[in-house]
Design a protein around this motif. Sequence first.
Motif, PDB file in Angstrom:
ATOM      1  N   ALA A   1       0.933  -1.126  -0.101  1.00  0.00           N
ATOM      2  CA  ALA A   1       0.030  -0.057  -0.111  1.00  0.00           C
ATOM      3  C   ALA A   1       0.779   1.215  -0.061  1.00  0.00           C
ATOM      4  O   ALA A   1       0.450   2.141   0.709  1.00  0.00           O
ATOM      5  N   GLY A   2       1.941   1.217  -0.860  1.00  0.00           N
ATOM      6  CA  GLY A   2       2.696   2.250  -0.986  1.00  0.00           C
ATOM      7  C   GLY A   2       1.948   3.427  -1.635  1.00  0.00           C
ATOM      8  O   GLY A   2       0.904   3.301  -2.314  1.00  0.00           O
ATOM      9  N   TYR A   3       2.356   4.861  -1.475  1.00  0.00           N
ATOM     10  CA  TYR A   3       1.816   5.749  -1.879  1.00  0.00           C
ATOM     11  C   TYR A   3       1.553   5.885  -3.413  1.00  0.00           C
ATOM     12  O   TYR A   3       0.339   5.807  -4.075  1.00  0.00           O
ATOM     13  N   ASN A   4       2.446   5.700  -4.353  1.00  0.00           N
ATOM     14  CA  ASN A   4       2.605   5.635  -5.677  1.00  0.00           C
ATOM     15  C   ASN A   4       1.852   4.437  -6.330  1.00  0.00           C
ATOM     16  O   ASN A   4       0.945   4.728  -7.106  1.00  0.00           O
ATOM     17  N   THR A   5       1.960   3.095  -5.691  1.00  0.00           N
ATOM     18  CA  THR A   5       1.086   2.025  -6.097  1.00  0.00           C
ATOM     19  C   THR A   5      -0.471   2.285  -5.860  1.00  0.00           C
ATOM     20  O   THR A   5      -0.982   2.121  -6.811  1.00  0.00           O
ATOM     21  N   THR A   6      -0.716   2.953  -4.719  1.00  0.00           N
ATOM     22  CA  THR A   6      -2.016   3.025  -4.461  1.00  0.00           C
ATOM     23  C   THR A   6      -2.837   4.079  -5.608  1.00  0.00           C
ATOM     24  O   THR A   6      -3.807   3.922  -6.008  1.00  0.00           O
ATOM     25  N   CYS A   7      -2.091   5.005  -5.666  1.00  0.00           N
ATOM     26  CA  CYS A   7      -2.528   6.012  -6.565  1.00  0.00           C
ATOM     27  C   CYS A   7      -2.907   5.598  -8.088  1.00  0.00           C
ATOM     28  O   CYS A   7      -3.739   5.890  -8.763  1.00  0.00           O
ATOM     29  N   GLU A   8      -1.631   4.705  -8.531  1.00  0.00           N
ATOM     30  CA  GLU A   8      -1.700   4.228  -9.755  1.00  0.00           C
ATOM     31  C   GLU A   8      -2.739   3.214  -9.947  1.00  0.00           C
ATOM     32  O   GLU A   8      -3.385   2.963 -10.973  1.00  0.00           O
ATOM     33  N   ILE A   9      -2.996   2.270  -8.842  1.00  0.00           N
ATOM     34  CA  ILE A   9      -4.362   1.581  -8.899  1.00  0.00           C
ATOM     35  C   ILE A   9      -5.595   2.202  -8.984  1.00  0.00           C
ATOM     36  O   ILE A   9      -6.361   1.653  -9.768  1.00  0.00           O
ATOM     37  N   LEU A  10      -5.697   3.414  -8.310  1.00  0.00           N
ATOM     38  CA  LEU A  10      -6.699   4.095  -8.484  1.00  0.00           C
ATOM     39  C   LEU A  10      -7.108   4.550  -9.768  1.00  0.00           C
ATOM     40  O   LEU A  10      -8.245   4.827 -10.313  1.00  0.00           O
ATOM     41  N   ALA A  11      -5.784   5.246 -10.518  1.00  0.00           N
ATOM     42  CA  ALA A  11      -6.003   5.778 -11.791  1.00  0.00           C
ATOM     43  C   ALA A  11      -6.513   4.894 -12.594  1.00  0.00           C
ATOM     44  O   ALA A  11      -7.157   5.347 -13.555  1.00  0.00           O
ATOM     45  N   TYR A  12      -6.286   3.521 -12.397  1.00  0.00           N
ATOM     46  CA  TYR A  12      -6.604   2.740 -13.845  1.00  0.00           C
ATOM     47  C   TYR A  12      -7.949   1.951 -13.369  1.00  0.00           C
ATOM     48  O   TYR A  12      -8.505   1.144 -13.815  1.00  0.00           O
TER      49      TYR A  12
END
Length: 786
Positions: free
Chosen positions: A668-679
């Motif tokens: 649940a790192g910041y970048n991974t979470t944002c990328e998951i939400l973006a897609y």
Amino acid sequence: MSISVSDPFVATRDRAMPSLVFALDPGVAQQHLERQLPRLAGEDGRVHLQAIRVTRHKPGRRCVIEYDVDVKRPDACLETVVLVGKVRAGRSGKNGYRLLDAFWKAGFQADSPDGISVPEPVGTVPEFQIWLQRKVPGRCAADLLAAPGGVALARKIAEAACKVHRTGVPARRRHTISDELNILKTRLLTVSPPGSPWAGRIARLLDAADRLGAATREPKTCGIHRDFYADQVIVDGERLFLLDFDLYCEGDPALDIGNFMGHITEQSLRTLGDAGALVDREQALEERFVELSGVAPAAVRAYATLTLVRHIYLSTQFLERRPFSQSLVELCEERLGVTRHLRSAESNPTTFKKVSLPEDGLNGDARRRPRIALYSHDTQGLGHIRRNLLIARALCAGGESPVILLLSGVREAAAFPMPPGVDCVTLPSMGKGVDGRYFPRSLDVPMDDLIKVRSSGITAALRSFDPDVLIVDKVPRGIFDELLPGLGVLHARGRARTVLGFREVLDDAEAVRREWDEGDYESAIRAYYDRIWVYGDRSVYDTVTEYGFPEDIAQRVRFTGYLNPLDVADAESEAERRVFDALLPEGGSRPLDLCLVGGGRDGLRLAEAFVQAKKPGTGVVVTGPLMPAESRARLRTLASQHPRTHVLEFVTDPCRLLERADRVVAMAGYNTTCEILAYRKPALLIPRTEPRTEQLIRAARFAALGLTDMLHPSDLTPEAISAWLTAKAERRSAPEEVVDFSGVRRLRGLLEEVLAVPSPGRGGDPGDRLSADRVGSVLGSREPLV
């Protein structure tokens, strides 16, 4: 009980100090420490030796040894003490002990009311020709003078020097300005004998030094330290400890403060690139000393200049200082009014003077494109550098782009594609264990040396690049204060505005408050930072309230919103799509399940559980470049037993894989979470819980909002992942309908706001403020500020 011995210098082979053979023998050392230190343990106490370390050794001259001992007194609890022992060739050690004891008894005890102390003398061991003192806690003043509070520290150091001068401890030797000049001549002539390239310049400097000495008034003498500089002062909160009275003598009190000032100037030149960077510290030191002592300022400055001349010699004795010898010669020529005679017959004699460069660079271009530097220390994973790359792309999008330099602590940063106008300086890497401790990742040197290398590299890059804005990721002072010298350079120059940026969650509130208090982060923010960018949504996690920011710091905060990587075009996107298509396993059946473990250093357990889980289609796990080689090999062996699961080691941008994935299992790192939400991918987040709970907090918040699912790592099993992968995916709301996901689109506007802030070193002159129109025309963005 085994007693460890560390002697990296092989000091026992030093024939000039034969007693070291006994001092470093565990059995002999235990025997003598047990019976010859009644001051430490009392008559009936016991001393148990645990470890021996040689920390310094100058062959044929001196040696410093540390002894770790447990002390048990009949009326007290067991105490662990570190003793510092000093051995000097041809000396018994008794004089050093008696001198320190005299100061201790003259009001320099560890609890003295004025906060000025010396280490407690413990005793002597005549058989070792050694005397011992307690090791004191704290940090070297050299590390703190450039930090916020350096001026106040300089004044306190002046008070400490005056206390030494007033104490009246008898001195066995006398030192005059003639002695000082003779030392200069002896030292400098060894590095520039007649006929050498510098001989003429050094001879003129020595002549000028003689004239300066002759013009200095005969002083009223007293006991002086004579080797007084920042390394001889340890700071422990409000208390100062003064070290190393080996050169204590009768002399001019101005010498101590002048010597200290000369060392500050040399330190400023060598570490900050500007001899005047800490001039306010030097002024505070001199003014407070003159106020208390009545010594003439001219005498202090004379000794400061002579100290700088001596540093020419010292610079030639250390490899890392040799690049500064030329600058020191020129600085001394300027201070002493010496003219350098050029060899060319056509050249007239000239005097070196400080050169003021045009405010906007060598070409004087008033329309210099804004220069942005982004620093990230990068000790755990790749999150910091990946976020800074996204910020760089956002700031370069549209209009005339700024020039951007990334300073990163991971060598893998060089593998990431850079937008036009962006480049990267990588620093020697350090890692962070699950226990929170840091270590050199590759370079086989002590941590102190690694930090010095990193800090000097950061400072040199910032000094040369001369940014208009510095954006610092997360740690206001840099990891282990490595950024402070660079911040000092920028602050002294007065051009750069400084931004502190961090993710919305740092850790649990108590841990963050403790870390900020221990690191004195608030003082650094007040001293150096114009704005704080929080890359999150205040309604999801209110960073200001959760961490209790004081009002003046809270006013600097701007919540950007979460950073959506799809909001900025990626010129490499199409080419990368073809590369990632080639990476995906051939003949893999849908659905495609993807597992991401960030940088991978602590991702093996999740990756193994994912590989062993039952999947309805094809599985792909990305290990990350920081996963240890043995862990990657173990994972590949495991994956070979599961034909529908494939292992990829390192991809610079997982977005291309996310785009094709049907479901995602990830940390649940910041970048991974944002990328998951973006897609908008169905995701199961398994957060890291050590050494920080940041991921746990984030995963819980997003799960509560219905944007992702969460599995606590204590519940992680292959069966739990199998159950989630095979369950029917629920339809979820679009992230932008639930949280503020517009951070990338706001960054250029926030940069405009920062560039419009008056430059820090010019007192808020309205003429220096960049107008919003001017900044907007450069950046090509007119979006309103948040």
